[in-house]
Design an enzyme around this catalytic site. Structure first.
Site, PDB file in Angstrom:
ATOM      1  N   CYS A   1     -51.108 -34.581  13.126  1.00 37.15           N
ATOM      2  CA  CYS A   1     -52.538 -34.492  12.823  1.00 37.15           C
ATOM      3  C   CYS A   1     -53.090 -33.094  13.084  1.00 37.15           C
ATOM      4  CB  CYS A   1     -53.305 -35.468  13.697  1.00 37.15           C
ATOM      5  SG  CYS A   1     -52.684 -37.139  13.556  1.00 37.15           S
TER       6      CYS A   1
ATOM      7  N   ARG B   1     -48.189 -28.676   9.232  1.00 40.17           N
ATOM      8  CA  ARG B   1     -47.890 -29.578  10.345  1.00 40.17           C
ATOM      9  C   ARG B   1     -47.424 -30.941   9.850  1.00 40.17           C
ATOM     10  NH1 ARG B   1     -51.078 -27.823  14.976  1.00 40.17           N
ATOM     11  NH2 ARG B   1     -51.290 -29.926  15.764  1.00 40.17           N
TER      12      ARG B   1
ATOM     13  N   TRP C   1     -51.398 -37.866  10.495  1.00 36.47           N
ATOM     14  CA  TRP C   1     -49.979 -38.240  10.387  1.00 36.47           C
ATOM     15  C   TRP C   1     -49.863 -39.594  11.054  1.00 36.47           C
ATOM     16  CZ3 TRP C   1     -45.619 -36.960   8.015  1.00 36.47           C
ATOM     17  CH2 TRP C   1     -44.413 -37.426   8.530  1.00 36.47           C
TER      18      TRP C   1
ATOM     19  N   ASN D   1     -56.527 -36.373  17.571  1.00 39.05           N
ATOM     20  CA  ASN D   1     -55.074 -36.148  17.546  1.00 39.05           C
ATOM     21  C   ASN D   1     -54.503 -36.786  18.782  1.00 39.05           C
ATOM     22  OD1 ASN D   1     -55.490 -34.516  15.400  1.00 39.05           O
ATOM     23  ND2 ASN D   1     -54.850 -32.619  16.407  1.00 39.05           N
ATOM     24  N   GLY D   2     -53.299 -37.328  18.684  1.00 33.77           N
ATOM     25  CA  GLY D   2     -52.648 -37.876  19.870  1.00 33.77           C
ATOM     26  C   GLY D   2     -52.567 -39.387  19.809  1.00 33.77           C
TER      27      GLY D   2
ATOM     28  N   GLU E   1     -24.095 -21.529  18.934  1.00 34.59           N
ATOM     29  CA  GLU E   1     -25.289 -21.072  18.224  1.00 34.59           C
ATOM     30  C   GLU E   1     -25.418 -19.549  18.349  1.00 34.59           C
ATOM     31  OE1 GLU E   1     -27.156 -22.135  16.052  1.00 34.59           O
ATOM     32  OE2 GLU E   1     -28.945 -20.903  16.152  1.00 34.59           O
TER      33      GLU E   1
ATOM     34  N   LYS F   1     -25.461 -16.971  15.199  1.00 34.52           N
ATOM     35  CA  LYS F   1     -26.534 -15.983  14.964  1.00 34.52           C
ATOM     36  C   LYS F   1     -25.919 -14.606  14.744  1.00 34.52           C
ATOM     37  CE  LYS F   1     -29.191 -17.930  14.137  1.00 34.52           C
ATOM     38  NZ  LYS F   1     -29.200 -19.341  14.155  1.00 34.52           N
TER      39      LYS F   1
ATOM     40  N   GLU G   1     -24.039 -14.413  11.394  1.00 36.25           N
ATOM     41  CA  GLU G   1     -24.939 -14.516  10.236  1.00 36.25           C
ATOM     42  C   GLU G   1     -25.635 -13.199   9.916  1.00 36.25           C
ATOM     43  OE1 GLU G   1     -27.191 -18.768   9.750  1.00 36.25           O
ATOM     44  OE2 GLU G   1     -27.579 -17.751  11.634  1.00 36.25           O
TER      45      GLU G   1
ATOM     46  N   HIS H   1      -6.048 -21.657  26.379  1.00 30.12           N
ATOM     47  CA  HIS H   1      -5.265 -22.336  25.345  1.00 30.12           C
ATOM     48  C   HIS H   1      -5.253 -21.557  24.037  1.00 30.12           C
ATOM     49  CE1 HIS H   1      -4.766 -25.742  27.983  1.00 30.12           C
ATOM     50  NE2 HIS H   1      -6.072 -25.743  28.206  1.00 30.12           N
TER      51      HIS H   1
ATOM     52  N   LYS I   1     -31.723 -20.192   2.953  1.00 28.21           N
ATOM     53  CA  LYS I   1     -32.487 -20.892   3.988  1.00 28.21           C
ATOM     54  C   LYS I   1     -32.330 -22.401   3.841  1.00 28.21           C
ATOM     55  CE  LYS I   1     -35.359 -21.116   7.362  1.00 28.21           C
ATOM     56  NZ  LYS I   1     -34.657 -20.831   8.621  1.00 28.21           N
TER      57      LYS I   1
HETATM   58  C1  G6P Z   1     -28.629 -23.166   6.180  1.00 29.61           C
HETATM   59  C2  G6P Z   1     -29.582 -22.317   6.979  1.00 29.61           C
HETATM   60  C3  G6P Z   1     -29.405 -22.606   8.461  1.00 29.61           C
HETATM   61  C4  G6P Z   1     -29.584 -24.070   8.730  1.00 29.61           C
HETATM   62  C5  G6P Z   1     -28.675 -24.930   7.844  1.00 29.61           C
HETATM   63  C6  G6P Z   1     -29.072 -26.380   7.899  1.00 29.61           C
HETATM   64  O1  G6P Z   1     -27.327 -22.806   6.457  1.00 29.61           O
HETATM   65  O2  G6P Z   1     -29.354 -20.960   6.733  1.00 29.61           O
HETATM   66  O3  G6P Z   1     -30.368 -21.868   9.203  1.00 29.61           O
HETATM   67  O4  G6P Z   1     -29.283 -24.333  10.066  1.00 29.61           O
HETATM   68  O5  G6P Z   1     -28.811 -24.552   6.479  1.00 29.61           O
HETATM   69  O6  G6P Z   1     -30.345 -26.497   7.347  1.00 29.61           O
HETATM   70  P1  G6P Z   1     -31.391 -27.594   7.747  1.00 29.61           P
HETATM   71  O7  G6P Z   1     -32.611 -27.255   6.936  1.00 29.61           O
HETATM   72  O8  G6P Z   1     -30.787 -28.905   7.319  1.00 29.61           O
HETATM   73  O9  G6P Z   1     -31.611 -27.513   9.207  1.00 29.61           O
END
Ligand code: G6P
Length: 610
Positions: free
Chosen positions: A2, A27, A75, A100-101, A483, A487, A490, A506, A605
């Protein structure tokens, strides 16, 4: 989720309210509405199911002229998305309110108000608040006093904006667990759940604190705290007056999004937790019914979202005691899988449109899972539409291809979900309180890590000439190492691998030499001593170590060991905090290497095709 906008001005406010709602669209919402006090002293309301554009059409058709108004995007939590359930809600013809809430004690309040003769026209918890305030208004003749008295009776999390036809040029607002800011103009004032909504009319904001109650008028605002003492809250200028889809003062979207994390994590928690517990209802209307039936959890996701799922598996098994599997969607969908009774199918996706994740969800549905829960950042996406339960992350639009704020808000949402599930399975209120308190502290601690940015940028210089790197972690910090490696590869194109530190011997130890930097995330937890031995193994082979740890870890910088000290955190929330320095490290390496940070080569993306 909301959104609230309110305005008092000596001009028509309908345009301000509509633009504010448009700016809150990210949102997520399913209906929109507004009410304005017209020159004849009547409250005139429009409510529409669907988009703000539909509300704008209605306003075009029948303009709402007047200088005081409140508006809302809803929402659905209590009651289906519908015009009747949309806000503003009214009690009679003279009092209107947006909320909201979640009001936890709405059922008992509804019953007693019905017994007193109040007639309900919606299924929402919000309408209860409208009638409750009206009842007190009848007794006191003051909207301020009526809201003050009513909120003493409400339990739950909320932000409210209330107006009464007999009190022109006045809106009463209050917050408890949901965000609310006041916008300061010249001879006009505004309120909203997010400052972004008000940027066209002001850049000066008063951030209300929990428990605050404010009377907003043309020329002034007066604020009282939870104890009803008059307080002065400072006026802050909005620093990045850029739109969400603009970089503003930042060099790259990725950096902007890294810096937004304290705020978006706060937004993701807002209205979903009290000071000591998670509100199950915040997981959606069906959560109360479905959670007790969950016997196991299957998590499905891709990319960064998959790493969030890996962390969640540790949490779900440790705190909820429920078996949990996690798998990348592209593997899951092309193998034979067994869905057990009582399976919750938990998909995680920033975009909600990732083809493999959607396909896996559809297969799981065909195979007869008990319920589908989506953790998602884009309202109205396919994943959201096709899931039984949804927890929206409140990261706002994420533009950088390398996901940052979406990831940490996913973790925040997953931890709140885990706590709700854990409560069904006997997790103690005391443990829950400790974790919820740690979550409330987290945005401030993330800010402390952001303040280390310049030091992390210096560390990045060590990586510019390197071609390979190794990330190590244990327990919930292993997915964070993954992760971190993702990063770095990428956006800087440096080959980066992640290993659980215990696997070092190992295989990967064979690769370690002075050309292979080793990055590790090492908060002081029960695995620290074991991790320290792994680090010795690296050092003994001439590998240069970059360690992110807290003071209690006892790790000290020495020849070949760089130590960056982070704030001490509850071990359960540590993976969220320890993500931040790895994001910053990758960012600075990429900047030094001159790569296209926001749009790295070959990557997209939103991966809507296989
Ligand atoms: C692409 C994006 C990543 C994302 C992945 C999954 O590889 O570049 O940043 O983590 O898709 O996307 P999603 O929208 O499902 O989180």
């Amino acid at each position: 989720m909301c959104g609230i906008v309110g305005a008092i001005a000596q001009r028509d406010v309908q345009g301000i309210l509509l633009e504010g709602l448009r700016r809150l669209e990210y949102r997520g919402y399913d209906s929109a509405g507004m009410v304005v006090r017209n020159d004849s002293g009547q409250l005139v309301r429009h409510r529409e199911l669907g988009k703000v554009a539909a509300l704008a059409d209605a306003v075009d058709h029948q303009p709402l002229h007047g200088g005081t108004g409140i508006a809302h995007t809803r929402w659905a939590t209590h009651g289906v998305p519908s015009q009747d359930n949309a806000h503003p809600h009214m009690s009679g013809e003279r009092l209107a309110l947006v909320h909201n809430g979640i009001i936890e004690n709405f059922q008992e309040l509804r019953e007693s108000l019905e017994a007193e003769g109040y007639r309900f026209t919606s299924q929402t918890d919000t309408e209860v608040v409208a009638h409750l305030i009206e009842k007190h208004y009848q007794q006191t003749g003051s909207l301020l006093t009526a809201v003050r008295q009513a909120r003493a009776i409400l339990h739950g999390a909320y932000a409210l904006a209330v107006m009464h036809a007999d009190e022109p040029n006045c809106i009463i607002v209050t917050r408890e667990g949901s965000p609310l800011v006041l916008g300061v103009g010249i001879g006009e004032h505004f309120a909203a759940s997010d400052p972004l909504a008000l940027l066209p009319v002001t850049d000066r904001f008063i951030y209300l604190e929990e428990g605050d109650l404010a009377q907003v008028e043309l020329d002034q605002v007066q604020i009282w705290d939870r104890e009803d003492a008059v307080v002065t809250r400072s006026v802050t200028r909005f620093e990045h007056s850029a739109d969400a889809a603009e970089k503003g003062a930042f060099r790259h979207f990725m950096l902007k999004e890294i810096y937004e994390q304290p705020e978006v994590i706060r937004n993701t928690m807002a209205g979903r937790m009290t000071e000591s517990r998670v509100l199950e209802r915040a997981l959606g209307a069906k959560a109360m019914e479905l959670l007790p039936e969950i016997k196991n959890v299957q998590i499905i996701a891709c990319g960064t979202s998959y790493h969030a799922g890996m962390v969640a598996r540790y949490w779900i098994e440790e705190l909820a005691g429920v078996p949990c599997s996690v798998e990348v969607a592209s593997e899951y969908r092309y193998r034979k899988h067994v869905i057990q009774d009582g399976t919750l199918f938990l998909t995680i996706s920033q975009s909600g449109e990732t083809a493999d994740t959607l396909a896996a969800l559809r297969q799981g549905k065909d195979a007869g899972f008990r319920a589908g829960l989506a953790i998602c950042n884009v309202a109205g996406s396919s994943l959201v539409r096709e899931s039984d339960m949804v927890v929206m992350t409140q990261a706002g639009p994420e533009i950088g291809v390398a996901s940052t704020k979406a990831f940490t808000t996913q973790l925040t949402a997953l931890l709140m979900f885990t706590l709700a599930l854990a409560r069904q399975n006997g997790h103690s209120a005391e443990n829950e309180k400790a974790i919820v308190e740690a979550l409330h502290l987290l945005p401030g601690q993330i800010q402390e890590v952001l303040d280390l940015d310049a030091d992390i940028a210096k560390l990045a210089e060590h990586f510019v000439e390197k071609h390979h790197s190794l990330f190590l972690g244990r327990g919930t910090l292993f997915p964070i190492a993954m992760e971190g490696a993702l990063k770095l590869k990428e956006i800087s194109y440096i080959h980066a691998e992640a290993y659980p530190a215990g696997e070092l011997k190992h295989g990967p130890l064979a690769l370690v030499d002075s050309e292979m930097p080793v990055i590790t995330v090492a908060p002081n937890n029960e695995l620290l001593e074991k991790l320290k031995s792994n680090l010795q193994e690296v050092r003994a082979r001439g590998g240069e170590l970059f360690v992110f740890a807290d003071r209690k870890s006892g790790l000290k910088p020495e020849e070949g060991i760089h130590v960056m000290t982070l704030p001490e955190v509850h071990p359960i929330v540590a993976p969220i905090l320890y993500t931040i320095p790895l994001q910053l490290l990758s960012y600075h390496v990429a900047v030094l290497k001159g790569t296209d940070v926001d749009q790295p080569r070959n990557l997209a993306k939103s991966v809507t095709v296989e």
